[in-house]
Write a protein that holds these residues in place. Structure first.
Motif, PDB file in Angstrom:
ATOM      1  N   ILE A   1      45.707  60.355   9.706  1.00 56.64           N
ATOM      2  CA  ILE A   1      46.389  60.186  10.986  1.00 56.64           C
ATOM      3  C   ILE A   1      45.309  60.138  12.056  1.00 56.64           C
ATOM      4  N   THR A   2      45.307  59.085  12.851  1.00 56.63           N
ATOM      5  CA  THR A   2      44.298  58.929  13.897  1.00 56.63           C
ATOM      6  C   THR A   2      44.998  58.888  15.248  1.00 56.63           C
ATOM      7  N   VAL A   3      44.524  59.706  16.179  1.00 61.03           N
ATOM      8  CA  VAL A   3      45.069  59.673  17.538  1.00 61.03           C
ATOM      9  C   VAL A   3      43.993  59.129  18.464  1.00 61.03           C
ATOM     10  N   VAL A   4      44.304  58.053  19.172  1.00 58.68           N
ATOM     11  CA  VAL A   4      43.376  57.510  20.162  1.00 58.68           C
ATOM     12  C   VAL A   4      44.101  57.353  21.498  1.00 58.68           C
ATOM     13  N   GLY A   5      43.339  57.185  22.571  1.00 57.26           N
ATOM     14  CA  GLY A   5      43.915  57.087  23.908  1.00 57.26           C
ATOM     15  C   GLY A   5      44.344  55.668  24.244  1.00 57.26           C
ATOM     16  N   ASP A   6      44.752  55.486  25.506  1.00 59.96           N
ATOM     17  CA  ASP A   6      45.205  54.172  25.965  1.00 59.96           C
ATOM     18  C   ASP A   6      43.989  53.320  26.312  1.00 59.96           C
ATOM     19  N   SER A   7      43.245  52.958  25.301  1.00 61.01           N
ATOM     20  CA  SER A   7      42.018  52.187  25.502  1.00 61.01           C
ATOM     21  C   SER A   7      42.014  51.048  24.512  1.00 61.01           C
ATOM     22  N   LEU A   8      41.859  49.828  25.017  1.00 56.35           N
ATOM     23  CA  LEU A   8      41.869  48.642  24.151  1.00 56.35           C
ATOM     24  C   LEU A   8      40.837  48.780  23.038  1.00 56.35           C
TER      25      LEU A   8
ATOM     26  N   VAL B   1      38.742  64.328  25.426  1.00 58.89           N
ATOM     27  CA  VAL B   1      38.939  64.225  23.981  1.00 58.89           C
ATOM     28  C   VAL B   1      39.154  62.751  23.659  1.00 58.89           C
ATOM     29  N   LYS B   2      38.261  62.194  22.841  1.00 56.11           N
ATOM     30  CA  LYS B   2      38.291  60.747  22.594  1.00 56.11           C
ATOM     31  C   LYS B   2      39.121  60.384  21.363  1.00 56.11           C
ATOM     32  N   ARG B   3      39.185  61.306  20.417  1.00 52.79           N
ATOM     33  CA  ARG B   3      39.905  60.972  19.190  1.00 52.79           C
ATOM     34  C   ARG B   3      40.260  62.249  18.433  1.00 52.79           C
TER      35      ARG B   3
END
Lengths: 264, 264
Positions: A41-48, B38-40
């Protein structure tokens, strides 16, 4: 080999700790109970860049399915479709079917540019009907991996998961499901039974055992989780019976007790 | 540029949806409120290869800090130390300080091999005292990134985070902190204010605005989150004041209403 899934949840609110990643857990539970293995499971931000990188990396590990949530709406920080297109090396194109879905959802004949944005999908993608919200989901296949993007709003994600993802899970699981049993072990610590766990794992590779140390009112004990993949509960029982017996005997002989437990 | 953090949470129970990743959310919240980005967040299972790959990939993005949870105990599926060593290209070595900590924790002079396993750390690593459990944490630095591994049991992780990680966060944040404000917007949809959000983001790059569509008793509205990094609340207020004014005016002129809101 059970089919494999990766989950990518997007949204700054998940990275600054404002919001629990309930979507990730919910999807993981559903996929696992259908007999699939969630690998990451990977969580990333609102970044293209970050969403694109996460999709590319997941694709490189060749899972059967990649599930993505968030970033499908009309605001400028919604960029999952664009990130998918870039990661897949495809162009974005105005999808006529998606356009119809969005017009119907808003009850409008003319959409402004921010609403129309939701109809721009990666080339060759299929829009997925959103029965409770505005933004359609996106389904696309590349090199044997199915990629499905759903909205981040939980009630939209859940409704669309049931409609569009579950039939696919049934297909991928090939009739397998996960069967589980829980036990509590008192009077032994993890270190006391490490050798026993290793032995059992080695003898029964098709059955998974994991211990979780717990404390309640100052008393320490172990929660023991046993699971297996099987096509029926009787097959599962047969596979797990010996393991449970060996755990019980092993823990008793180390001076501990072992009993079934039903988690909440 | 705020200091950057990546979080890696390990454990099969997080991937099959049995357990909420509360550790990830808790750590993310702490790091963010201290002004770090936090980036990821990456969740992988109890697999040497998968933990090693996650650490390697995080290192390649050169964050200031990598926080890892889980896999430090005495059972065979606890393999975070080994994965760290492999990802960093270091050997595992028996750490004398760690050995002392573990002997003290168990009150034993002789440890069996499964307990001793917890004292095998990557070369050059420092053990971190665990005030409430058995397994020490691990701290190591490589190419400008500090890597800290803590146990997965939440009360152990939290106690060790406060003791070992928070002083480092204070150092990395250089006196910055995150300041936040919440608002509710009624009578407008995300698509109606997409242009306004884009304009505000463009004019005030130091202030972050995000909208979350909500439904309550059939009524739809937007939760609006505004945040900034600043060294004092008065500086934060000054930075956020104009943005809030522009949002309020913009939403009013589109027929909506905008009011402050205090989340639970």
């Amino acid at each position: 080999m059970p089919a494999s899934v990766e989950i990518i949840n997007t949204g700054n609110e998940l990275l600054d700790g404002r919001t629990f990643n309930t979507n990730g857990q919910w999807m993981a539970r559903r996929c696992s109970s259908k007999g699939l293995t969630v690998k990451r499971i990977t969580v990333v931000g609102d970044s293209l860049e970050d969403i694109c990188a996460a999709i590319r990396e997941a694709l490189s590990r060749k899972p059967d399915l990649i599930l993505i949530t968030g970033g499908l709406g009309p605001t400028p920080d919604d960029m999952t479709a664009k990130a998918m297109a870039r990661a897949l090396g495809r162009k974005l194109e105005l999808n006529e079917e998606a356009l119809k879905m969005i017009k119907r959802a808003y009850g409008l004949e003319e959409l402004g540019s921010s609403r129309e944005k939701m109809a721009w999908l990666p080339e060759g993608a299929r829009p997925l009907r959103n029965p409770v919200g505005m933004a359609p989901g996106i389904m696309v296949e590349q090199e044997g991996t199915v990629i499905i993007a759903l909205p981040g709003v939980p009630r939209e994600m859940e409704a669309m998961f049931k409609e569009h993802v579950e039939p696919l899970l049934d297909q991928l699981s090939a009739g397998l499901a996960r069967f589980e049993a829980y036990f509590l072990a008192y009077g032994v610590r993890e270190a006391d039974i490490a050798d026993l766990l290793e032995e059992v794992a080695h003898k029964h590779p098709g059955v998974y055992v994991k211990t979780h140390p717990k404390v309640e009112e100052g008393r320490t004990y172990l929660e023991v989780y046993v699971s297996t993949m099987a096509s029926s509960s009787s097959e599962a029982r047969q596979k797990m019976e010996k393991v449970i017996h060996e755990l019980s005997e092993g823990i008793s002989s180390r001076g501990g007790s072992f009993k079934p437990f039903r988690p909440e």
